[in-house]
Each structure stands twice: as C-alpha cells, then as structure tokens.
Design a protein around this motif. Structure first.
Motif, PDB file in Angstrom:
ATOM      1  N   GLY A   1       0.796  -1.157   0.057  1.00 26.73           N
ATOM      2  CA  GLY A   1      -0.047  -0.139  -0.073  1.00 26.73           C
ATOM      3  C   GLY A   1       0.853   1.274   0.096  1.00 26.73           C
ATOM      4  O   GLY A   1       0.255   2.434  -0.269  1.00 26.73           O
ATOM      5  N   GLY A   2       2.107   1.305   0.305  1.00 26.89           N
ATOM      6  CA  GLY A   2       3.164   2.358   0.230  1.00 26.89           C
ATOM      7  C   GLY A   2       3.577   2.747   1.450  1.00 26.89           C
ATOM      8  O   GLY A   2       4.219   3.921   1.493  1.00 26.89           O
ATOM      9  N   SER A   3       2.828   2.326   2.492  1.00 27.01           N
ATOM     10  CA  SER A   3       3.393   2.931   4.014  1.00 27.01           C
ATOM     11  C   SER A   3       4.170   2.105   4.786  1.00 27.01           C
ATOM     12  O   SER A   3       3.767   1.017   4.988  1.00 27.01           O
ATOM     13  CB  SER A   3       2.002   3.459   4.636  1.00 27.01           C
ATOM     14  OG  SER A   3       1.516   4.535   4.071  1.00 27.01           O
ATOM     15  N   PRO A   4       5.254   2.610   5.473  1.00 32.74           N
ATOM     16  CA  PRO A   4       5.880   1.705   6.243  1.00 32.74           C
ATOM     17  C   PRO A   4       5.213   1.727   7.562  1.00 32.74           C
ATOM     18  O   PRO A   4       4.348   2.584   7.988  1.00 32.74           O
ATOM     19  CB  PRO A   4       7.308   2.649   6.529  1.00 32.74           C
ATOM     20  CG  PRO A   4       7.391   3.442   5.334  1.00 32.74           C
ATOM     21  CD  PRO A   4       5.961   3.743   4.608  1.00 32.74           C
ATOM     22  N   ILE A   5       5.059   0.520   8.292  1.00 31.37           N
ATOM     23  CA  ILE A   5       4.325   0.511   9.495  1.00 31.37           C
ATOM     24  C   ILE A   5       5.301   0.051  10.658  1.00 31.37           C
ATOM     25  O   ILE A   5       6.196  -0.992  10.498  1.00 31.37           O
ATOM     26  CB  ILE A   5       3.215  -0.572   9.318  1.00 31.37           C
ATOM     27  CG1 ILE A   5       2.349   0.003   8.018  1.00 31.37           C
ATOM     28  CG2 ILE A   5       2.303  -0.625  10.644  1.00 31.37           C
ATOM     29  CD1 ILE A   5       1.277  -1.141   7.936  1.00 31.37           C
ATOM     30  N   LYS A   6       5.200   0.918  11.738  1.00 38.42           N
ATOM     31  CA  LYS A   6       5.801   0.331  12.876  1.00 38.42           C
ATOM     32  C   LYS A   6       5.313  -0.847  13.396  1.00 38.42           C
ATOM     33  O   LYS A   6       4.014  -0.465  13.956  1.00 38.42           O
ATOM     34  CB  LYS A   6       6.202   1.468  13.779  1.00 38.42           C
ATOM     35  CG  LYS A   6       6.911   1.163  15.138  1.00 38.42           C
ATOM     36  CD  LYS A   6       7.156   2.516  16.099  1.00 38.42           C
ATOM     37  CE  LYS A   6       7.604   2.231  17.269  1.00 38.42           C
ATOM     38  NZ  LYS A   6       7.862   3.477  18.124  1.00 38.42           N
ATOM     39  N   CYS A   7       5.776  -1.751  14.034  1.00 41.11           N
ATOM     40  CA  CYS A   7       5.074  -2.905  14.706  1.00 41.11           C
ATOM     41  C   CYS A   7       5.877  -3.326  15.790  1.00 41.11           C
ATOM     42  O   CYS A   7       7.052  -2.992  16.027  1.00 41.11           O
ATOM     43  CB  CYS A   7       4.901  -3.866  13.668  1.00 41.11           C
ATOM     44  SG  CYS A   7       4.165  -3.866  12.295  1.00 41.11           S
ATOM     45  N   SER A   8       5.301  -4.107  16.692  1.00 39.16           N
ATOM     46  CA  SER A   8       5.783  -4.624  17.979  1.00 39.16           C
ATOM     47  C   SER A   8       5.635  -6.027  18.108  1.00 39.16           C
ATOM     48  O   SER A   8       4.295  -6.401  17.862  1.00 39.16           O
ATOM     49  CB  SER A   8       5.248  -3.715  19.137  1.00 39.16           C
ATOM     50  OG  SER A   8       5.728  -4.609  20.340  1.00 39.16           O
ATOM     51  N   THR A   9       6.301  -6.774  18.554  1.00 39.14           N
ATOM     52  CA  THR A   9       6.227  -8.172  18.618  1.00 39.14           C
ATOM     53  C   THR A   9       5.265  -8.820  19.887  1.00 39.14           C
ATOM     54  O   THR A   9       4.954  -9.765  20.114  1.00 39.14           O
ATOM     55  CB  THR A   9       7.340  -9.058  18.380  1.00 39.14           C
ATOM     56  OG1 THR A   9       8.395  -8.713  19.387  1.00 39.14           O
ATOM     57  CG2 THR A   9       7.916  -8.866  17.018  1.00 39.14           C
ATOM     58  N   ALA A  10       5.349  -7.580  20.815  1.00 41.39           N
ATOM     59  CA  ALA A  10       4.589  -7.913  22.152  1.00 41.39           C
ATOM     60  C   ALA A  10       3.114  -7.842  21.848  1.00 41.39           C
ATOM     61  O   ALA A  10       2.615  -7.178  20.901  1.00 41.39           O
ATOM     62  CB  ALA A  10       4.896  -6.768  23.011  1.00 41.39           C
ATOM     63  N   PRO A  11       2.359  -8.706  22.550  1.00 39.81           N
ATOM     64  CA  PRO A  11       1.083  -8.939  22.285  1.00 39.81           C
ATOM     65  C   PRO A  11       0.268  -7.629  22.956  1.00 39.81           C
ATOM     66  O   PRO A  11       0.502  -7.003  23.953  1.00 39.81           O
ATOM     67  CB  PRO A  11       0.541  -9.840  23.277  1.00 39.81           C
ATOM     68  CG  PRO A  11       1.630 -10.241  24.274  1.00 39.81           C
ATOM     69  CD  PRO A  11       2.835  -9.785  23.650  1.00 39.81           C
ATOM     70  N   VAL A  12      -0.829  -7.270  22.033  1.00 38.38           N
ATOM     71  CA  VAL A  12      -1.500  -6.072  22.325  1.00 38.38           C
ATOM     72  C   VAL A  12      -3.163  -6.225  22.267  1.00 38.38           C
ATOM     73  O   VAL A  12      -3.730  -6.028  23.078  1.00 38.38           O
ATOM     74  CB  VAL A  12      -1.191  -4.894  21.541  1.00 38.38           C
ATOM     75  CG1 VAL A  12       0.135  -4.157  21.945  1.00 38.38           C
ATOM     76  CG2 VAL A  12      -1.055  -5.038  20.113  1.00 38.38           C
ATOM     77  N   THR A  13      -3.317  -6.743  20.769  1.00 38.32           N
ATOM     78  CA  THR A  13      -5.002  -6.958  20.747  1.00 38.32           C
ATOM     79  C   THR A  13      -5.168  -8.274  19.913  1.00 38.32           C
ATOM     80  O   THR A  13      -4.282  -9.039  19.861  1.00 38.32           O
ATOM     81  CB  THR A  13      -5.567  -6.000  19.897  1.00 38.32           C
ATOM     82  OG1 THR A  13      -4.816  -5.702  18.609  1.00 38.32           O
ATOM     83  CG2 THR A  13      -5.369  -4.548  20.538  1.00 38.32           C
TER      84      THR A  13
END
Length: 504
Positions: free
Chosen positions: A323-335
């Motif tokens: 889609g063209g956007s970089p995304i910051k992610c975390s491997t810790a559980p959130v949802t």
C-alpha cells in the motif's frame, strides 16, 4: 747495341708453410693467423665469490665491530637532570591542550576512489536468464552468497534456480566458478546468513517455503526446511532475517515476510523449521487514524514486502507494505489478531504507528544500526528514499534519487551518515548526509544498459566492501574509499543535529 733488350731471368720458388698446416687441419682461413677463441663472461676473473662488500674484511675491523659501545652514563644523567623541568613543563602543557580533541588515528592506507573489486557470475544461471534476487555476507566477512531467480514472474513448480557462494579471501578466486552451487527446485527470492554461525544460510522461496543450508557441506547442504504446511506462506517470501532471541541472545530466530500479509518467526525443532510466532498485517490492526485502512476492505491482509528490526529493541520492527506506507510494529501482544486466515495468522496485532506513504509500494526498509538514532530508511516504486524517525509519522527527508524504481536501501554499518540505494537504471547511489542532504556523493553504474539492481549489502566486517546484484545475473563487489568506510569524529552528533534541524 741497344740500351734495353728482352731477356729471361731464372724463376725463384718459395714454399708456403701455412697452406700445408691448413690442409692438415681441414681449415678454411682468410688470414695467416690462428683461430682466436672468444667467450662472454660477466667478470674477468675465473673464480666467483658472494660477498656483501667488495673488500675483504680485516680481522682488526671485525674485532672493532664486536666491541661494546662506550656510554658516558655520568654525562647522560647530568644532561637529563638539566632538561627534566623543561620537558615536564611541555608535557603538562600538551596534556591540557584541546587541540586534538576528537582526533582519531587512522593507520590504514587511504584511497580516494570507489573501485569495482570483483565481478561475480554463474554462467549457467545467466544462460537461463535468471536474475540475482538476493546477496548476503557471512559473519566473517569473507564469504558472499547470492540467490538466482525471477522477481517479476515465475512458476514455483518448474522454475529451477541456484544459490552460489564465493570465498573472496581464497587464493585462486574464479569469479565465474562459485565455491558452492546449490540447485533449488523453486526460485529463491531472498537470502540471509546466520549472525553467529558462518556456514548457515537461510533463503525464502517463490513457493512460500523457507530453507536453511549449511554451506560447509558440499553434499546435501539442506539442514532445515519448513515444508509446505498450513503455517507456511502462501505467497513468495520476499525477505528473511535472523533476529537474536529475547531470552537467549546467543540464539537467533528466523523471521520471514511475504505479500500474504504474514510476518512469521521460525526456530529449529526436530531437524526442521517450526513456527514460533508471528502475525498478519491487516486493516483491523491498523491505528484508527490512518488513511491506509480505507484502501483495504474487510478483513483482507496487506501485502508485506520487507522488514527491518530495530537494534535498540528487538521487539520493534518496521515493515513495508504494497500500500506504500511503512508501519511500525511490535512483537509484544496487544490486541486480538485477524481470525479465519489460518492457524498461523491467529496471532497478536502488532501495528503501532503508520508513516506517511510513498506514491507506490514500498520495496525496502532499513533501520539505522546505531542504537541512539531511532531512524530508518524506506524506498519504493516512486524512486524516492524517505528518512524517518520512529517517533513521528512524517519523514525527516524525502530524496528523489531515481525516475524508476528503487529496489533496495541499506544503512552503512560503520558510517551513521552513509547509506546506499539500488536503482532501476542499474546504478548504485552512495549517499553521505554529511556532504549533502540532496544529492548522492557517488553513483556507480553497474548493469549494462537499463538492467535494474535488485539487492545490495554492506560488509559489516570488511567495511570497505559493498556487494550489489542485478537483473543480468551479475554480482559486483565495490571497494569503497575511506570516506565511506571510516567514521569521522562526532558523526553521530551530526546525524542527531541534522534530524533535529529538519524536524524543527
């Protein structure tokens, strides 16, 4: 009688002695002298002798050299006592001086140009018009691996490809004969050497499978593989990366990313690669404020093209998406993650921040290897490189480097202000933000014609080397000048200052 009259005098006969001698010896001569013997010699003497000098060393001279040097210790002590106060005064003055603050001694030879050190290829792969899809250096910095395949199309069931390795430190290097050639039944899309085991090499296939080879084994080098299960990717694997395990820093997990939206972690179990974790990037997981969710309908997953982990926090990573956007992610559980997309997709939702998009798919992301920076680079089909901070959505810099695609971008492992980008015009751009924040410091033409460069990697051990692979099946190893391979004083401070100035 006449004064003159004809008369005949008796003849005189003189016998020739030299003719007789010549006839006896069967010689042909043009003169009466004997044969002159000649020879070519370097010297006129008949005897030779090796010597360091041309004269004979006399016995008394040899005895003179063997005598101990006579030192006037009393006079030397008197001299040192006289100059002690002056020397101590100057040393104290120099010790308190700030003239050489930040100066680093460089003992290595300086060279100013960027040179093509090696041009590597595998003729059999080139005959099949295979492209170089990935390159990777092993932990020693001596072995370079490359993968062959097709990035544009391919049939995973029939397209054969190769993985090749060269040891650049080996004598008799043949650039067209790799040290190891591995036949792979599916196109290999990416490579990554293990960070601590120099012979382990991981690859992602067009079929969605992951394979780990032991390059020290010439026979049957495959040691682990995922196989085709419900947990594997359903699309080609575009990137693999070894990341240290949070609980065991000496161990590393293998992460993979693919356009099926899955980012998966793998570990070795019972001789094969088993799923250890992962997540799927999809619209329900994105922050509510992002506009990217409007581009994704329902529960559809977003195609992941690349990933890069932060060296500051191994639980933080940046992914690039179609889609063209970089995304910051975390491997810790959130949802709660997406449901109904397979057993492996029912994982935690990692999206924390989405960054301003490129004008097309993101092909590559690269986090800065310097811990304090929180910076990363991204590039894609719009020909731009974006310099981002992990703390804000808008880029700090947007650089238009190409009118075609940019396939890969990488930070230098030793220069905080240097990065390289692979362009669709067959050019490797080297950027030095210390010199300019708008144009490359050096652009190296690699591919013949308009063949794009698909991948590049810096060598973290032999820091003057940069490898780049192109669509013609060629890997070139560039030798970088000291300007690009040696960190300057206060360079980290310069990068922090540049980031703060642009942000303000």
């Amino acid at each position: 009688a006449a004064m003159f009259a004809d008369g005949t005098a008796p003849a005189a006969d003189v016998q020739s002695l030299w003719r007789g001698v010549r006839s006896t010896r069967c010689e042909v001569k043009s003169c009466q002298t004997g044969k002159i013997s000649t020879a070519e010699t370097a010297v006129q003497s008949h005897t030779r002798q090796d010597a360091a000098v041309q004269t004979d060393q006399r016995e008394e001279a040899a005895q003179g050299f063997q005598q101990e040097v006579q030192v006037d210790y009393t006079g030397l002590l008197s001299f040192l006592q006289k100059v002690e106060d002056a020397v101590v005064k100057e040393l104290n003055k120099n010790w308190k001086s700030h003239a050489f603050d930040g100066f680093e001694v460089n003992w290595r030879e300086q060279y100013k140009t960027v040179l093509c050190l090696h041009t590597l290829s595998f003729p059999e792969a080139q005959q099949q018009k295979l492209q170089v899809t990935g390159v990777s250096w092993n932990m020693t910095g001596a072995v370079l691996a490359c993968s062959y395949g097709h990035l544009d199309d391919g049939d995973w069931s029939t397209a054969k490809s190769y993985v090749c390795t060269w040891n650049l430190d080996r004598r008799g290097l043949n650039p067209q004969r790799p040290d190891l050639v591995v036949d792979v039944p599916s196109s290999v899309m990416c490579l990554a050497f293990h960070p601590s085991q120099p012979s382990l090499l991981a690859g992602g296939l067009f079929s969605g499978e992951l394979v780990v080879w032991d390059t020290s084994r010439t026979e049957d080098p495959v040691v682990w593989r995922t196989g085709m299960t419900d947990d594997t990717h359903t699309d080609p694997v575009y990137q693999v990366s070894w990341v240290p395990d949070g609980r065991h820093r000496s161990h590393a997990r293998l992460w993979s990313a693919a356009p099926d939206g899955k980012v998966l972690a793998w570990h070795e179990q019972d001789g094969h690669l088993a799923l250890a974790g992962g997540f799927t990037v999809g619209a329900p997981q994105l922050p509510h404020s992002t506009q990217l969710r409007k581009l994704v309908r329902g529960e559809a997953a977003m195609g992941v093209t690349s990933l890069s982990f932060s060296p500051l926090d191994p639980c933080v990573l940046v992914v690039g998406v179609e889609g063209g956007s970089p995304i910051k992610c975390s491997t810790a559980p959130v949802t709660t993650a997406l449901q109904g997309l397979g057993r492996c997709a029912a994982r935690r939702a990692p999206a924390e921040l989405i960054f301003a998009p490129h004008a097309g798919p993101v092909y590559s992301v690269s986090c800065s290897p310097f811990h304090r920076q929180n910076l990363f680079l991204s590039c894609g089909t719009d020909g731009q490189v974006h310099l981002h901070s992990l703390l804000q959505t808008q880029p700090l810099l947007s650089l238009q480097l190409s009118q075609q695609y940019l396939f890969c971008v990488r930070w230098s492992p030793v220069r905080p202000l240097v990065f390289a980008a692979a362009a669709g015009e067959g050019v490797v751009h080297l950027f030095d933000l210390e010199k300019s924040s708008q144009k490359p410091a050096v652009s190296m033409k690699q591919a013949v014609g308009q063949g794009p460069i698909h991948c590049l990697e810096f060598n973290s051990r032999q820091t003057q080397l940069l490898a780049a692979g192109d669509a013609t099946g060629t890997v070139k190893v560039w030798q970088l000048s000291s300007d690009f391979s040696e960190q300057g004083p206060r360079e980290l401070n310069h990068l922090e200052q540049l980031a703060s100035e642009v942000r303000d």
